[in-house]
Design a protein around this motif. Sequence first.
Motif, PDB file in Angstrom:
ATOM      1  N   LYS A 253      27.814  31.128  58.454  1.00  0.00           N
ATOM      2  CA  LYS A 253      27.693  32.575  58.594  1.00  0.00           C
ATOM      3  C   LYS A 253      29.044  33.225  58.879  1.00  0.00           C
ATOM      4  O   LYS A 253      29.370  34.294  58.335  1.00  0.00           O
ATOM      5  N   ALA A 254      29.874  32.584  59.717  1.00  0.00           N
ATOM      6  CA  ALA A 254      31.177  33.149  60.069  1.00  0.00           C
ATOM      7  C   ALA A 254      32.092  33.200  58.850  1.00  0.00           C
ATOM      8  O   ALA A 254      32.809  34.185  58.634  1.00  0.00           O
ATOM      9  N   ARG A 255      32.096  32.129  58.025  1.00  0.00           N
ATOM     10  CA  ARG A 255      32.927  32.107  56.813  1.00  0.00           C
ATOM     11  C   ARG A 255      32.459  33.171  55.823  1.00  0.00           C
ATOM     12  O   ARG A 255      33.266  33.832  55.153  1.00  0.00           O
ATOM     13  N   ASP A 256      31.143  33.346  55.742  1.00  0.00           N
ATOM     14  CA  ASP A 256      30.593  34.360  54.838  1.00  0.00           C
ATOM     15  C   ASP A 256      30.998  35.757  55.302  1.00  0.00           C
ATOM     16  O   ASP A 256      31.302  36.635  54.486  1.00  0.00           O
ATOM     17  N   GLU A 257      31.012  35.978  56.604  1.00  0.00           N
ATOM     18  CA  GLU A 257      31.448  37.270  57.150  1.00  0.00           C
ATOM     19  C   GLU A 257      32.930  37.505  56.850  1.00  0.00           C
ATOM     20  O   GLU A 257      33.341  38.622  56.533  1.00  0.00           O
ATOM     21  N   MET A 258      33.738  36.458  56.946  1.00  0.00           N
ATOM     22  CA  MET A 258      35.168  36.563  56.641  1.00  0.00           C
ATOM     23  C   MET A 258      35.368  36.935  55.176  1.00  0.00           C
ATOM     24  O   MET A 258      36.221  37.762  54.836  1.00  0.00           O
ATOM     25  N   ARG A 259      34.591  36.344  54.309  1.00  0.00           N
ATOM     26  CA  ARG A 259      34.684  36.636  52.867  1.00  0.00           C
ATOM     27  C   ARG A 259      34.373  38.104  52.594  1.00  0.00           C
ATOM     28  O   ARG A 259      35.103  38.783  51.874  1.00  0.00           O
ATOM     29  N   GLN A 260      33.271  38.596  53.174  1.00  0.00           N
ATOM     30  CA  GLN A 260      32.880  39.984  52.957  1.00  0.00           C
ATOM     31  C   GLN A 260      33.870  40.939  53.610  1.00  0.00           C
ATOM     32  O   GLN A 260      34.188  41.998  53.064  1.00  0.00           O
ATOM     33  N   ALA A 261      34.401  40.548  54.778  1.00  0.00           N
ATOM     34  CA  ALA A 261      35.391  41.385  55.465  1.00  0.00           C
ATOM     35  C   ALA A 261      36.653  41.526  54.628  1.00  0.00           C
ATOM     36  O   ALA A 261      37.254  42.604  54.567  1.00  0.00           O
ATOM     37  N   CYS A 262      37.058  40.448  53.972  1.00  0.00           N
ATOM     38  CA  CYS A 262      38.255  40.490  53.124  1.00  0.00           C
ATOM     39  C   CYS A 262      38.058  41.468  51.972  1.00  0.00           C
ATOM     40  O   CYS A 262      38.929  42.289  51.675  1.00  0.00           O
ATOM     41  N   PHE A 263      36.897  41.396  51.327  1.00  0.00           N
ATOM     42  CA  PHE A 263      36.606  42.314  50.221  1.00  0.00           C
ATOM     43  C   PHE A 263      36.593  43.762  50.711  1.00  0.00           C
ATOM     44  O   PHE A 263      37.190  44.647  50.092  1.00  0.00           O
ATOM     45  N   ASP A 264      35.920  44.018  51.818  1.00  0.00           N
ATOM     46  CA  ASP A 264      35.824  45.382  52.341  1.00  0.00           C
ATOM     47  C   ASP A 264      37.171  45.894  52.843  1.00  0.00           C
ATOM     48  O   ASP A 264      37.475  47.090  52.735  1.00  0.00           O
ATOM     49  N   TYR A 265      37.991  45.001  53.394  1.00  0.00           N
ATOM     50  CA  TYR A 265      39.333  45.382  53.867  1.00  0.00           C
ATOM     51  C   TYR A 265      40.182  45.861  52.692  1.00  0.00           C
ATOM     52  O   TYR A 265      40.839  46.902  52.767  1.00  0.00           O
ATOM     53  N   LEU A 266      40.165  45.104  51.602  1.00  0.00           N
ATOM     54  CA  LEU A 266      40.923  45.499  50.413  1.00  0.00           C
ATOM     55  C   LEU A 266      40.379  46.805  49.825  1.00  0.00           C
ATOM     56  O   LEU A 266      41.125  47.615  49.273  1.00  0.00           O
ATOM     57  N   LEU A 268      39.382  49.328  51.412  1.00  0.00           N
ATOM     58  CA  LEU A 268      39.774  50.491  52.216  1.00  0.00           C
ATOM     59  C   LEU A 268      40.917  51.267  51.561  1.00  0.00           C
ATOM     60  O   LEU A 268      41.106  52.455  51.820  1.00  0.00           O
ATOM     61  N   GLY A 269      41.699  50.584  50.713  1.00  0.00           N
ATOM     62  CA  GLY A 269      42.825  51.241  50.049  1.00  0.00           C
ATOM     63  C   GLY A 269      43.997  51.432  50.994  1.00  0.00           C
ATOM     64  O   GLY A 269      44.023  50.930  52.120  1.00  0.00           O
ATOM     65  N   GLY A 270      44.967  52.200  50.561  1.00  0.00           N
ATOM     66  CA  GLY A 270      46.147  52.455  51.380  1.00  0.00           C
ATOM     67  C   GLY A 270      46.878  51.173  51.704  1.00  0.00           C
ATOM     68  O   GLY A 270      47.000  50.273  50.869  1.00  0.00           O
ATOM     69  N   VAL A 271      47.358  51.059  52.933  1.00  0.00           N
ATOM     70  CA  VAL A 271      48.117  49.875  53.346  1.00  0.00           C
ATOM     71  C   VAL A 271      47.253  48.619  53.324  1.00  0.00           C
ATOM     72  O   VAL A 271      47.775  47.504  53.168  1.00  0.00           O
ATOM     73  N   CYS A 272      45.947  48.778  53.416  1.00  0.00           N
ATOM     74  CA  CYS A 272      45.043  47.627  53.426  1.00  0.00           C
ATOM     75  C   CYS A 272      44.945  46.947  52.065  1.00  0.00           C
ATOM     76  O   CYS A 272      44.532  45.790  51.968  1.00  0.00           O
ATOM     77  N   SER A 273      45.270  47.684  51.005  1.00  0.00           N
ATOM     78  CA  SER A 273      45.312  47.064  49.677  1.00  0.00           C
ATOM     79  C   SER A 273      46.742  46.943  49.165  1.00  0.00           C
ATOM     80  O   SER A 273      47.113  45.934  48.564  1.00  0.00           O
ATOM     81  N   ASN A 274      47.574  47.955  49.433  1.00  0.00           N
ATOM     82  CA  ASN A 274      48.968  47.907  48.966  1.00  0.00           C
ATOM     83  C   ASN A 274      49.742  46.753  49.604  1.00  0.00           C
ATOM     84  O   ASN A 274      50.550  46.092  48.950  1.00  0.00           O
ATOM     85  N   GLY A 275      49.477  46.511  50.902  1.00  0.00           N
ATOM     86  CA  GLY A 275      50.176  45.435  51.603  1.00  0.00           C
ATOM     87  C   GLY A 275      49.892  44.071  51.001  1.00  0.00           C
ATOM     88  O   GLY A 275      50.816  43.337  50.627  1.00  0.00           O
ATOM     89  N   PRO A 276      48.603  43.678  50.880  1.00  0.00           N
ATOM     90  CA  PRO A 276      48.297  42.381  50.270  1.00  0.00           C
ATOM     91  C   PRO A 276      48.775  42.257  48.825  1.00  0.00           C
ATOM     92  O   PRO A 276      49.220  41.184  48.410  1.00  0.00           O
ATOM     93  N   ILE A 277      48.696  43.354  48.043  1.00  0.00           N
ATOM     94  CA  ILE A 277      49.156  43.287  46.649  1.00  0.00           C
ATOM     95  C   ILE A 277      50.666  43.083  46.597  1.00  0.00           C
ATOM     96  O   ILE A 277      51.176  42.337  45.750  1.00  0.00           O
ATOM     97  N   ALA A 278      51.405  43.716  47.506  1.00  0.00           N
ATOM     98  CA  ALA A 278      52.857  43.511  47.556  1.00  0.00           C
ATOM     99  C   ALA A 278      53.194  42.066  47.914  1.00  0.00           C
ATOM    100  O   ALA A 278      54.153  41.489  47.395  1.00  0.00           O
ATOM    101  N   LEU A 279      52.402  41.457  48.782  1.00  0.00           N
ATOM    102  CA  LEU A 279      52.595  40.044  49.125  1.00  0.00           C
ATOM    103  C   LEU A 279      52.269  39.158  47.926  1.00  0.00           C
ATOM    104  O   LEU A 279      53.009  38.229  47.588  1.00  0.00           O
ATOM    105  N   LEU A 280      51.170  39.483  47.271  1.00  0.00           N
ATOM    106  CA  LEU A 280      50.688  38.704  46.130  1.00  0.00           C
ATOM    107  C   LEU A 280      51.700  38.691  44.990  1.00  0.00           C
ATOM    108  O   LEU A 280      51.903  37.668  44.327  1.00  0.00           O
ATOM    109  N   SER A 281      52.344  39.811  44.760  1.00  0.00           N
ATOM    110  CA  SER A 281      53.265  39.956  43.628  1.00  0.00           C
ATOM    111  C   SER A 281      54.682  39.501  43.952  1.00  0.00           C
ATOM    112  O   SER A 281      55.537  39.469  43.065  1.00  0.00           O
TER     113      SER A 281
END
Length: 359
Positions: A253-266, A268-281
């Motif tokens: 259940k905890a891992r499943d919550e982490m998975r959904q939290a990651c999707f919902d965090y991204l 949110l937009g703004g720094v919550c998506s721009n930051g991870p995309i900048a790391l990814l690229s």
Amino acid sequence: YEMSLVLICVQLEQGTVTSLLEENGTVKGVQYKIKSGEELKAYAPLTIVCDGCFSNLRRALCSPKVEVPSCFVGLVLENCELPHANHGHVILANPSPILFYPISSTEVRCLVDVPGQKVPSIASGEMANYLKTVVAPQIPPQIYDSFIAAIDKGSIRTMPNRSMPAAPHPTPGALLMGDAFNMRHPLTGGGMTVALSDIVVLRNLIKPLRNLHDASALCKYLESFYTLRKPVASTINTLAGALYKVFSSSPDKARDEMRQACFDYLSLGGVCSNGPIALLSGLNPRPLSLVAHFFAVAIFGVGRLMLPLPSPKRLWTGARLISGACGIIFPIIKAEGVRQMFFPATVPAYYRAPPEAEF
């Protein structure tokens, strides 16, 4: 390739390298076989070894600890439209992610991640059945028909997904690069980013040199390569490994919550998506920024669990979510090297100057 042919300072020889030529612990060149079957030798003051993920030369130059967490099953879908045109898509499926991305104006590549080192047999039809019964129901409806058509066409390919932290043995006369040296899960497509970044680092190190024939001094100087590459390489390697584990489904259940939290965090937009995309690229190669975003996702997940009211069960799930997050990212960081990753300026090799005096 074509551009290298017109350079007067480049001599191109094609063949299959069978072994490195060593003398008193120094690599002097390579032995290789050409199409006719004849074996030849080529000598150079510096041999750059980059023979890919199936390298048969790396063992002399590093301590390879190769892991195969999963395999990709590849298909090419024809004449289909993705939900968001000209974008890559990650489907958070069960048991692990599915990737879709356009490779031409009419074709879309699909990569289905199958956990483990063994995949269903293609020849017996088990793979086609797995794709139709387990995978197909989880993909977007607008590409379902194209997905089934690609399966029926039969052009199914498989490839093991390999992961290997960089553990070099500095060797006079040779330098290891590419997938032969360092691999990460291909979920994020970070391999080419790391390779190109490594090339730039090596180019900058070699550029001031006028002579490469003092193998010992050159080897000592090029040890800085392994430290200077760390900000980009370790950030992308850690992100790839962590995202794969987070995006893979789990009965926990905890891992499943982490998975959904990651999707919902991204989402949110703004720094919550721009930051991870900048790391990814690779645009923001800062390991501390990666750790900050990773635990921001974990804290975000715990915060969601506490709403509308916390309960003992929710508190326990939240505690296990934080524990699980630590269990995902800390082993990856340890494998990358804490000191080189977060404190590269404390590594003596970071300050190595070109060995001009020795030449």
